[in-house]
Enzyme design. Structure first.
Site, PDB file in Angstrom:
ATOM      1  N   GLU A 161      57.127  43.075   4.158  1.00 61.31           N
ATOM      2  CA  GLU A 161      56.948  44.091   5.003  1.00 61.31           C
ATOM      3  C   GLU A 161      58.189  44.612   5.205  1.00 61.31           C
ATOM      4  O   GLU A 161      58.257  44.987   6.749  1.00 61.31           O
ATOM      5  CB  GLU A 161      55.993  43.920   5.941  1.00 61.31           C
ATOM      6  CG  GLU A 161      54.541  43.165   5.329  1.00 61.31           C
ATOM      7  CD  GLU A 161      53.602  42.898   6.376  1.00 61.31           C
ATOM      8  OE1 GLU A 161      53.588  42.884   7.405  1.00 61.31           O
ATOM      9  OE2 GLU A 161      52.559  42.396   5.817  1.00 61.31           O
ATOM     10  N   ASN A 202      58.115  41.396  -0.542  1.00 62.03           N
ATOM     11  CA  ASN A 202      56.913  41.439  -0.619  1.00 62.03           C
ATOM     12  C   ASN A 202      56.216  42.549   0.387  1.00 62.03           C
ATOM     13  O   ASN A 202      56.858  42.374   1.415  1.00 62.03           O
ATOM     14  CB  ASN A 202      56.002  40.020  -0.382  1.00 62.03           C
ATOM     15  CG  ASN A 202      54.585  39.843  -0.315  1.00 62.03           C
ATOM     16  OD1 ASN A 202      54.222  39.890  -1.571  1.00 62.03           O
ATOM     17  ND2 ASN A 202      53.870  39.521   0.614  1.00 62.03           N
ATOM     18  N   HIS A 238      46.116  44.216  -0.333  1.00 61.61           N
ATOM     19  CA  HIS A 238      45.012  44.319   0.669  1.00 61.61           C
ATOM     20  C   HIS A 238      44.166  45.488   0.653  1.00 61.61           C
ATOM     21  O   HIS A 238      44.692  46.471   0.999  1.00 61.61           O
ATOM     22  CB  HIS A 238      45.442  44.063   2.133  1.00 61.61           C
ATOM     23  CG  HIS A 238      46.010  42.744   2.391  1.00 61.61           C
ATOM     24  ND1 HIS A 238      45.250  41.535   2.398  1.00 61.61           N
ATOM     25  CD2 HIS A 238      47.262  42.082   2.641  1.00 61.61           C
ATOM     26  CE1 HIS A 238      46.191  40.342   2.645  1.00 61.61           C
ATOM     27  NE2 HIS A 238      47.127  40.769   2.718  1.00 61.61           N
ATOM     28  N   GLU A 267      48.408  38.895  -2.358  1.00 63.83           N
ATOM     29  CA  GLU A 267      47.492  38.496  -1.042  1.00 63.83           C
ATOM     30  C   GLU A 267      46.240  39.416  -1.134  1.00 63.83           C
ATOM     31  O   GLU A 267      45.535  39.838  -0.375  1.00 63.83           O
ATOM     32  CB  GLU A 267      48.390  38.767   0.047  1.00 63.83           C
ATOM     33  CG  GLU A 267      49.351  38.370   0.389  1.00 63.83           C
ATOM     34  CD  GLU A 267      49.921  38.612   1.785  1.00 63.83           C
ATOM     35  OE1 GLU A 267      49.398  39.057   2.794  1.00 63.83           O
ATOM     36  OE2 GLU A 267      51.169  38.257   2.039  1.00 63.83           O
ATOM     37  N   ASP A 269      42.704  40.936  -1.226  1.00 59.59           N
ATOM     38  CA  ASP A 269      41.230  40.884  -0.875  1.00 59.59           C
ATOM     39  C   ASP A 269      41.046  42.461  -1.042  1.00 59.59           C
ATOM     40  O   ASP A 269      41.622  43.467  -0.950  1.00 59.59           O
ATOM     41  CB  ASP A 269      41.140  40.389   0.549  1.00 59.59           C
ATOM     42  CG  ASP A 269      42.257  40.839   1.654  1.00 59.59           C
ATOM     43  OD1 ASP A 269      42.651  41.666   1.369  1.00 59.59           O
ATOM     44  OD2 ASP A 269      42.457  39.943   2.679  1.00 59.59           O
TER      45      ASP A 269
HETATM   46  C1  XIL Z   1      47.656  36.836   8.181  1.00 62.48           C
HETATM   47  C2  XIL Z   1      46.819  35.461   8.332  1.00 62.48           C
HETATM   48  O1  XIL Z   1      45.887  35.398   7.111  1.00 62.48           O
HETATM   49  C3  XIL Z   1      46.090  35.250   9.472  1.00 62.48           C
HETATM   50  O2  XIL Z   1      45.575  34.208   9.551  1.00 62.48           O
HETATM   51  C4  XIL Z   1      47.144  35.815  10.813  1.00 62.48           C
HETATM   52  O3  XIL Z   1      46.553  35.370  11.858  1.00 62.48           O
HETATM   53  C5  XIL Z   1      47.840  36.664  10.462  1.00 62.48           C
HETATM   54  O4  XIL Z   1      48.266  37.039   9.168  1.00 62.48           O
HETATM   55  N1  XIL Z   1      50.175  40.331   5.452  1.00 62.48           N
HETATM   56  C6  XIL Z   1      51.085  38.940   5.343  1.00 62.48           C
HETATM   57  C7  XIL Z   1      50.027  37.635   5.664  1.00 62.48           C
HETATM   58  O5  XIL Z   1      51.895  38.854   4.583  1.00 62.48           O
HETATM   59  O6  XIL Z   1      51.150  36.831   6.218  1.00 62.48           O
HETATM   60  C8  XIL Z   1      48.927  37.975   6.727  1.00 62.48           C
HETATM   61  O7  XIL Z   1      48.212  36.744   6.986  1.00 62.48           O
HETATM   62  C9  XIL Z   1      48.107  39.201   6.299  1.00 62.48           C
HETATM   63  C10 XIL Z   1      49.002  40.500   5.859  1.00 62.48           C
END
Ligand code: XIL
Length: 348
Positions: A161, A202, A238, A267, A269
């Site tokens: 990020e 990422n 996401h 990641e 979802d």
């Molecule tokens: C999230 C986790 O899933 C949570 O349990 C935690 O509280 C916060 O982080 N982007 C990322 C991940 O790169 O590391 C994050 O994971 C979600 C957003």
């Protein structure tokens, strides 16, 4: 003697035939069901899931985690707050628990994450650092962690990020103190510590072609030209139904492949405004199908990881008020339409 042995072999063959072995008889109920990992492997891809330490007491959850996927990402256990809770004091117990579980299940691991502005320990954020000091702190953190996991990590999310939505650098403690060169440094340090691990940048909201993914494209091109060890670009994915599907995903993946980089959806979802209903779940299934097909269509899109596989352990409800139902398995660990849509996409 010779004759007897032949007769025995013959009898064995008949018995095996009767049992349907080696006769092309389709898989029976007693055979292992085909998993997402099996299907992805036919395309030379992986299908993964994130997981987190507190969930590992849930045996039914663990059974699916261990069988359906061939790549695992620790959701929190390898982050800075967890791995270096005090300066110079390292604790790899959380990450190790997940890496060891994955290895026991013959799964590979994506390491997550070495340099990120979030989930940092207090000792790091609660004081000022000179550039010389912070450089040393960052190098030690990266190299101690990567060395600890050397040979056990398929790919590291080295920097997470790093950009804002408009494509400018995010003003993190690292950027503000060290300037943009911290990214190349982090990659070089990680590469020294584990030369075989694939090193990724990422981020989220980089699935479509746009200012943020353009910033990565430009940076990746520069880093490659300078010979910096960068191997992949991770698109968190996401997604949210209310914001629309990133229709340029496939083109976007393709332009990074042309730079000589792997890509991965790291990641995934797909959240929705609750309550879920049949229509939303059908749209969600279609999006899961579409993003799976996009990855399969692009050379060097190496795999897809869900940000955990079940709504039971999704991070979404806690972070996005009134939203959820983002994953292919529901809170009872039952597969949703999205699961079957992914399978269909992988069967093509
Ligand atoms: C999230 C986790 O899933 C949570 O349990 C935690 O509280 C916060 O982080 N982007 C990322 C991940 O790169 O590391 C994050 O994971 C979600 C957003």
């Amino acid at each position: 003697m010779h004759k007897n042995r032949l007769r025995l072999v013959g009898a064995l063959a008949v018995a095996l035939m009767a049992a349907g072995v080696g006769t092309g008889v389709p898989a029976q109920a007693h055979d292992k069901p085909t998993t997402l990992a099996d299907l992805a492997q036919r395309h030379g891809r992986y299908y993964g899931s994130a997981t987190d330490n507190p969930e590992l007491v849930d045996e039914p959850y663990k059974a699916i985690l261990g069988s359906e996927f061939d790549m695992i990402t620790p959701g929190n256990g390898q982050k800075w707050y967890a791995t270096e809770p005090q300066q110079g004091v390292f604790d790899f117990s959380k990450g190790d628990e997940i890496v060891n579980l994955a290895r026991a299940n013959h799964q590979r691991v994506r390491g997550h994450t070495l340099v990120w502005h979030s989930q940092l320990p207090d000792w790091l954020t609660s004081r000022e650092w000179t550039a010389t000091e912070l450089r040393a702190v960052l190098k030690k953190h990266i190299q101690t962690e990567v060395r600890h996991y050397r040979g056990k990590i398929y790919a590291w999310d080295v920097v997470n990020e790093a950009f804002n939505e408009d494509g400018t650098y995010r003003e993190t403690i690292f950027y503000k103190t060290l300037g943009p060169g911290y990214i190349a440094d982090a990659l070089r340090w990680a590469h020294q510590a584990d030369p075989k691990a694939k090193l990724y940048l990422n981020d989220y909201n980089v699935e479509a072609v746009g200012p943020k993914s353009d910033a990565y494209y430009k940076l990746a091109k520069e880093l490659k030209a300078q010979g910096v060890p960068l191997h992949g670009f991770g698109l968190q994915a996401h997604l949210a139904l209310q914001y629309g599907y990133p229709t340029t995903l496939e083109d976007n993946l393709r332009r990074f492949a042309r730079l000589g980089l792997d890509t991965a959806l790291t990641e995934v979802d797909i959240r929705m405004i609750l309550p879920a209903d049949e229509t939303k779940l059908a749209t969600q299934a279609q999006w899961y199908r579409d993003l799976t097909e996009a990855c399969l269509a692009v050379r060097r899109c190496v795999g897809i990881t869900l940000w955990d596989y079940t709504d039971k352990y999704s991070w979404i409800p806690a972070f996005f008020e009134g939203q959820g139902a983002a994953l292919p398995w529901d809170e009872q660990l039952q597969p949703k339409p999205a699961y079957f849509a992914i399978k269909e996409a992988l069967k093509k």
